[in-house]
Every structure is written in C-alpha cells, then in structure tokens.
Design a protein around this motif. Structure first.
Motif, PDB file in Angstrom:
ATOM      1  N   ARG A 172      -4.224   8.307   4.026  1.00 62.47           N
ATOM      2  CA  ARG A 172      -3.184   7.798   3.123  1.00 62.47           C
ATOM      3  C   ARG A 172      -1.899   6.980   3.450  1.00 62.47           C
ATOM      4  O   ARG A 172      -1.770   5.791   3.176  1.00 62.47           O
ATOM      5  N   GLU A 173      -1.439   7.588   4.634  1.00 60.60           N
ATOM      6  CA  GLU A 173       0.004   6.989   5.208  1.00 60.60           C
ATOM      7  C   GLU A 173      -0.539   5.860   5.980  1.00 60.60           C
ATOM      8  O   GLU A 173       0.304   4.723   5.796  1.00 60.60           O
ATOM      9  N   SER A 174      -1.794   5.384   6.713  1.00 65.74           N
ATOM     10  CA  SER A 174      -2.127   4.179   7.072  1.00 65.74           C
ATOM     11  C   SER A 174      -2.255   3.318   6.168  1.00 65.74           C
ATOM     12  O   SER A 174      -1.638   2.116   6.236  1.00 65.74           O
ATOM     13  N   GLU A 202      -0.805   3.029   3.254  1.00 66.09           N
ATOM     14  CA  GLU A 202       0.499   3.221   2.564  1.00 66.09           C
ATOM     15  C   GLU A 202       1.583   2.186   3.353  1.00 66.09           C
ATOM     16  O   GLU A 202       2.252   1.170   2.837  1.00 66.09           O
ATOM     17  N   LYS A 203       1.263   2.389   4.661  1.00 63.90           N
ATOM     18  CA  LYS A 203       1.917   1.306   5.535  1.00 63.90           C
ATOM     19  C   LYS A 203       1.458   0.124   5.785  1.00 63.90           C
ATOM     20  O   LYS A 203       1.656  -0.604   6.775  1.00 63.90           O
TER      21      LYS A 203
END
Ligand code: UT7
Length: 330
Positions: free
Chosen positions: A208-210, A212-213
């Motif tokens: 999810r973080e990758s 979102e970034k």
C-alpha cells in the motif's frame, strides 16, 4: 573486426505505434507545462499512447507480423524471438513468450532483454552471436514499450518525454558484404539510480505504501542523464567504428536513440558530423525507449534515407546506465 566468413543481415523490418496521439497541447491540460517548453527543451510535439486493452506484447506482435511479411517468412519459420523491453506485460512470463503465442511462432525459443533504451542494440549483439554461431537461423528482434503505463502522469519532468510503440527486425546469416560489422556495448551500474522504477521488484515489492508514494512509476534525474548521454553515445560510435575498421568519414547515416533533440544536436557537435546524416523522428513519437531505434530504422529505410550499400550506425543510451552502437553495412 572485419569478418569475411559472413554476417548477420537485416531481412525485413516492421513497426507499429498505437492509433491514439497525445499532443503537447493535451498535456498542457494535465500538468503545468506548455507546448513551447516541451518542444524547445526536447523537440517532441506528440507521442502515441496504447489503448486500454493494449499491452507491450500486442504492439510487439503487430510489428513482428509486419517484419515477417517484409521478410517473406512465416511465423513458424522463426527459431528465436527476442523482445527488448523495460515494460513487459507482466514480470513473468517473458513478453517474448506472449509474442510467440500471439503470432503463432510455435518453433521459436523466446526471451526478453532488459537494457532499457539500449535494449535493441544489446539485442542485436545477442542475435548476432547466436546467428554467427549457427545456433539459430531466423531471429526476430523486437524493441517494444508501453511507457505510458510506467509514467507518473502528475510528474511534468517525465510525462512529457515518452511514448508507446514497437519495432521489429528479422535477422539472418548472409554471405554477402552487408550486415552487422560490429556492436559495441557498455554499462555502468553506478548510474543505476538516475533512471529507475523503485518499487514492484524484489527490493521493494508492491504494498500500500509503495503505491501511495507512486514508487511504481519511472523516476529520472533528467539533468544528470542528459549530461552523460551525448558523450556516452559519441564514445560508443567511435569505439564501434574502430572495432569494425572504419572511421567517421566512412559513415553515411546515423540513427540515434530518440530521447531529446538537444542530446542529438550535442552528439552532432561533438562528432562534427553533418546534421542531414542523422535521423530524427522524435517530434512525432517522443522517446519510445527500446522501440525508438527499430522504429527510426524502419522509417529511415522506407524514406530511402538508408539505402543499399550505406554504412549505418545505430547508437543508444539509457537506464542502467547502458549504452551501445552497432555498425551495419545496409
Ligand atoms: O532515454 C534516455 C532517458 N532519458 C533522457 O534522455 C532524458 C535526458 N534529460 C533530458 O532530456 C532533460 O534533462 C529534460 C528534458 C528531462 C529536462 O530538460 P532540462 O533542460 O534539463 O530541464 P531541467 O530539468 O533543468 O529543468 C529546468 C526547469 C526547472 O525549473 P526551475 O527549477 O529552473 O525553476 C523545472 O522545474 O524547467 C522546469 N520543468 C518544466 N517546466 C515546464 C521541468 N519539466 C517541465 C515541464 N514544463 N514539463
């Protein structure tokens, strides 16, 4: 080195770009940029963008069929398919296997080459070695990309540059005086971070973080790549010519990777070559990475800019960093 035992020759070429055209004016509506900035800084006016249902193997398959038609060969005649791409349909299997299935080349071995914008030149070197060793006879080398899928369309420094497309070449052993005289390759992993897709591989798998970034999109330090591109290509040309026993004076035509017209102008200045000896189609397609050289070569042949007997140099520079040049008697 001159080789009198025979050479790898080009039997047929084909290319395909998707129908949809995205102009600089349309990009003006997407990010804070202008047609004037894009054209003066890069030489690009428009690029072609794959339809929603098209992936790299679809573009490659059309180019492949066109090259086969020009070569008067059937898909079943193929022994090897190499796809040079940084944008395969999936991480696994190889894009070349998908192309093999799509065109019905059931007798062909198939694999991909990952050398980004230099992929077609790297592929030429591999195909040449296989053909000269007599391991494979009819080799189809394809450069195919859908960079529109790995571009961050909110990043004005990269989204203006790239386009989608595919170019293919049928290569065969020939006893004549035409064909590949030498291919010179280079790489420098110290520059790996200058042009990269940080996430989606084994270093930083998708989460999810990758996402979102926006780490699954291409990131480029354009200024640094720009600084080394022209000198890298100039050195590659001179090395390839030297190994083949030629000098710049012998060269009739140069087909450089189409990344930025200013890089190509700088190459022309460095080598002191006549601008009319250098092919440009950047304005219409943008940077199509591994597809750029085969598309340009195909157009140059169709436009009779490259003619039988000409000494032609193909030259590229790209992520890796990688670079290469190939000296060919047409
Ligand atoms: O296939 C090989 C892969 N890549 C390449 O070959 C790319 C090599 N690099 C390049 O072609 C050039 O570096 C670019 C075309 C990417 C950029 O041109 P540049 O002349 O190096 O521009 P820059 O990055 O130095 O940016 C100059 C200014 C900056 O503003 P400030 O900081 O001076 O205020 C950027 O923010 O231009 C700005 N800028 C833009 N302005 C309008 C960057 N992109 C844009 C844009 N529209 N699209």
């Amino acid at each position: 080195m001159q080789n009198n035992l025979g050479r790898t020759e080009f039997k047929g070429l084909g290319f395909y770009v998707p129908e949809k055209v995205l102009t600089n004016f349309e990009i003006e509506q997407m990010v804070d940029t202008s047609d004037e900035w894009i054209y003066t800084r890069t030489g690009i006016k428009q690029r072609h963008i794959a339809a929603a249902d098209q992936a790299t193997s679809d573009l490659a398959a059309v180019a492949a069929r066109r090259a086969l038609e020009k070569s008067r060969l059937l898909p079943t005649d193929l022994d090897l398919i190499i796809v040079a791409t940084a944008t395969p349909d999936t991480q696994m299997p190889a894009c070349a296997c998908l192309v093999q299935q799509k065109i019905g080349a059931k007798n062909a071995v198939a694999f991909d080459i990952a050398a980004a914008c230099s992929g077609f030149i790297y592929g030429l070197s591999v195909a040449d070695a296989y053909i000269k060793s007599k391991a494979y006879q009819n080799v189809l080398l394809i450069g195919a990309e859908t960079f529109s899928r790995i571009i961050n369309w909110h990043d004005r420094s990269t989204c203006i540059l790239f386009g989608d497309g595919a170019g293919a070449a049928l290569l065969q052993y020939g006893n004549g005086s035409s064909g590949i005289f030498n291919t010179f390759l280079g790489a420098d992993g110290a520059g790996a971070e200058l042009l990269t897709i940080p996430a989606g591989g084994s270093r930083l798998p998708a989460d999810r973080e990758s996402v979102e970034k926006s780490l699954h999109f291409l990131q480029m330090n354009g200024r640094e790549v720009y600084k080394v591109a022209a000198s890298g290509m100039a050195k590659a040309i001179l090395s390839a010519l030297d190994h083949a026993g030629f000098t710049l004076e012998d060269v009739d035509f140069i087909i450089p990777h189409q990344a930025n017209v200013r890089i190509i102008e700088s190459l022309i200045q460095k080598l002191k070559i006549a601008p009319e000896k250098v092919f440009l189609n950047l304005a219409r397609y943008g940077n199509t990475s591994a597809a750029s050289i085969p598309i340009a070569l195909c157009e140059a042949v169709e436009d009779h800019k490259v003619n039988k007997g000409n000494l032609v140099v193909l030259v590229s520079f790209g992520a890796g960093l990688t670079w290469g040049a190939s000296v060919i008697r047409w």
